[in-house]
Scaffold this motif. Structure first.
Motif, PDB file in Angstrom:
ATOM      1  N   HIS A 166       0.926  -1.186  -0.040  1.00  0.00           N
ATOM      2  CA  HIS A 166       0.063  -0.266  -0.012  1.00  0.00           C
ATOM      3  C   HIS A 166       1.071   1.186  -0.087  1.00  0.00           C
ATOM      4  O   HIS A 166       1.790   1.562   0.941  1.00  0.00           O
ATOM      5  N   VAL A 167       0.782   2.194  -0.877  1.00  0.00           N
ATOM      6  CA  VAL A 167       1.646   3.271  -1.188  1.00  0.00           C
ATOM      7  C   VAL A 167       1.084   4.543  -1.047  1.00  0.00           C
ATOM      8  O   VAL A 167      -0.175   4.530  -1.635  1.00  0.00           O
ATOM      9  N   THR A 168       1.276   5.246  -0.078  1.00  0.00           N
ATOM     10  CA  THR A 168       0.752   6.472   0.234  1.00  0.00           C
ATOM     11  C   THR A 168       1.507   7.656  -0.639  1.00  0.00           C
ATOM     12  O   THR A 168       2.346   7.362  -1.245  1.00  0.00           O
ATOM     13  N   ILE A 169       0.853   8.998  -0.606  1.00  0.00           N
ATOM     14  CA  ILE A 169       1.218   9.641  -1.735  1.00  0.00           C
ATOM     15  C   ILE A 169       2.291  10.616  -1.164  1.00  0.00           C
ATOM     16  O   ILE A 169       2.331  11.791  -1.663  1.00  0.00           O
ATOM     17  N   THR A 170       2.996  10.417   0.044  1.00  0.00           N
ATOM     18  CA  THR A 170       3.769  11.215   0.741  1.00  0.00           C
ATOM     19  C   THR A 170       5.099  11.049  -0.186  1.00  0.00           C
ATOM     20  O   THR A 170       5.564  10.025  -0.775  1.00  0.00           O
ATOM     21  N   GLN A 171       5.867  12.085   0.131  1.00  0.00           N
ATOM     22  CA  GLN A 171       7.419  12.091  -0.645  1.00  0.00           C
ATOM     23  C   GLN A 171       8.170  11.131   0.138  1.00  0.00           C
ATOM     24  O   GLN A 171       8.122  11.041   1.420  1.00  0.00           O
ATOM     25  N   PRO A 172       9.090  10.297  -0.421  1.00  0.00           N
ATOM     26  CA  PRO A 172       9.438  10.030  -1.899  1.00  0.00           C
ATOM     27  C   PRO A 172       8.604   9.012  -2.557  1.00  0.00           C
ATOM     28  O   PRO A 172       9.349   8.123  -3.121  1.00  0.00           O
ATOM     29  N   CYS A 173       7.557   8.758  -2.315  1.00  0.00           N
ATOM     30  CA  CYS A 173       6.955   7.477  -2.695  1.00  0.00           C
ATOM     31  C   CYS A 173       6.942   7.524  -4.382  1.00  0.00           C
ATOM     32  O   CYS A 173       6.759   6.287  -4.657  1.00  0.00           O
ATOM     33  N   ALA A 174       6.697   8.567  -4.472  1.00  0.00           N
ATOM     34  CA  ALA A 174       6.447   8.500  -6.262  1.00  0.00           C
ATOM     35  C   ALA A 174       7.673   8.100  -6.951  1.00  0.00           C
ATOM     36  O   ALA A 174       7.563   7.246  -7.984  1.00  0.00           O
ATOM     37  N   GLN A 175       8.684   8.187  -6.461  1.00  0.00           N
ATOM     38  CA  GLN A 175      10.011   7.784  -7.044  1.00  0.00           C
ATOM     39  C   GLN A 175      10.339   6.070  -6.918  1.00  0.00           C
ATOM     40  O   GLN A 175      10.960   5.731  -7.460  1.00  0.00           O
ATOM     41  N   ALA A 176       9.459   5.565  -5.843  1.00  0.00           N
ATOM     42  CA  ALA A 176       9.575   4.289  -5.849  1.00  0.00           C
ATOM     43  C   ALA A 176       8.517   3.519  -6.687  1.00  0.00           C
ATOM     44  O   ALA A 176       8.736   2.287  -6.788  1.00  0.00           O
TER      45      ALA A 176
END
Length: 310
Positions: free
Chosen positions: A148-158
């Motif tokens: 489960h991926v939250t939208i906090t930094q730096p999750c987009a790069q992951a």
């Protein structure tokens, strides 16, 4: 098995890996929202700073439902970080806390008498160059049934690494308006997408756009007392709201509770409408719990309450 990264590496050792969203909130119960300007207010209920942001609450909810949960995020070497680490230690939830150069994420939540909230996020706690080490990310994803991926930094790069790993993904876009480009990589990469309908003019249209443009099999927009909009395998369904089991005191964490209960159902093999029903029940429960406490719904209570509301 534990690998050189210090995290479980055996496939399936973790039911759900929660990525990001670890932090600390300061809760202030205010007499009304919006709060009229004044030089000062007296807060009789007190002002409390406690660990728990979106990733923390999803992890707590999953753990309470009996799922083996691990949390990965950047956490500072500061008093706020100590609170986050203590929360996970006390609840027995695995936490891989990587150094956060700018410090632990913080927010102030103003909560009105009707349970509505206004959140003030300290965006200075993220650096553009922050990243999760790929070896740690791959090891944890490889050990997990779901991420489960939250939208906090730096999750987009992951996201590219997670997609490449082949592990099923979910995300929560929160109050996305359907246009802000920051949210799009999350919306298009996840197999299950949660969001709030609060800022959407046409929720069903937004759900269809997410499914058509990305890889989502399921998209859910929660709508508070109006229930939820569910799109699964191209079929739209309205999920009715569930009456809270007590007075509504705080909407903090309701969306996180919904997501955790939905994922519990999905990992148990339940069909999407049943999963959404679990989410509605858990979200209604969360609205009766003050944000100053962390009391997620347990599995037995979820199943009993769901059976009673059918």
């Amino acid at each position: 098995m534990t690998g050189r990264t210090g995290v479980p590496e055996a496939a399936g050792a973790i039911d759900v890996l929660v990525l990001g969203g670890a932090g600390v909130d300061t809760i202030v119960y205010v007499p009304e929202l919006p709060l009229p300007y004044a030089d000062s207010y007296g807060i009789d209920s007190g002002i409390l700073t406690r660990a728990g942001q979106t990733g923390d609450f999803v992890a707590l909810g999953l753990d309470a439902l009996g799922l083996r949960t691990h949390h990965l995020d950047l956490v500072g070497d500061d008093p706020e970080g100590d609170l986050v680490r203590a929360l996970h230690r006390e609840r027995g939830i695995g936490l891989t806390a990587l150094p956060a150069p700018a410090g632990t994420k913080r927010a102030v939540n103003l909560v009105g008498p009707d349970g509505r909230r206004l959140s003030l996020y300290d965006t200075s706690r993220a650096h553009p160059g922050d990243r999760f080490p790929e070896d740690t990310l791959r090891a944890l994803a490889g050990a997990s049934r779901h991420v489960h991926v939250t939208i906090t930094q730096p999750c987009a790069q992951a996201l590219p690494v997670l997609v490449e790993s082949g592990v099923p993904l979910s995300t929560d876009l929160h109050d996305w308006d359907g246009e802000n480009p920051y949210h799009e990589p999350f919306a298009l990469a996840a197999d299950v997408v949660f969001l709030s309908a609060a800022a959407l003019c046409d929720p069903e249209r937004t759900l269809r756009r997410i499914a058509e443009r990305g890889r989502a099999e399921v998209v859910v927009a929660t709508a508070g007392a109006e229930g939820a909009y569910l799109l699964a395998d191209g079929e739209p369904t309205r999920i009715p709201a569930v009456a809270p089991p007590g007075p509504v005191v705080d909407s903090n964490g309701a969306g996180d509770a919904f997501a955790a209960a939905f994922l519990y159902g999905r990992l148990a093999g339940e069909p999407p409408p049943r999963c959404a029903r679990y989410g509605a029940v858990a979200g209604a429960h969360a609205c009766t719990v003050p944000a100053t406490r962390a009391e997620p719904m347990g599995r037995d209570a979820l199943l009993a309450r769901t059976a009673a509301t059918v």
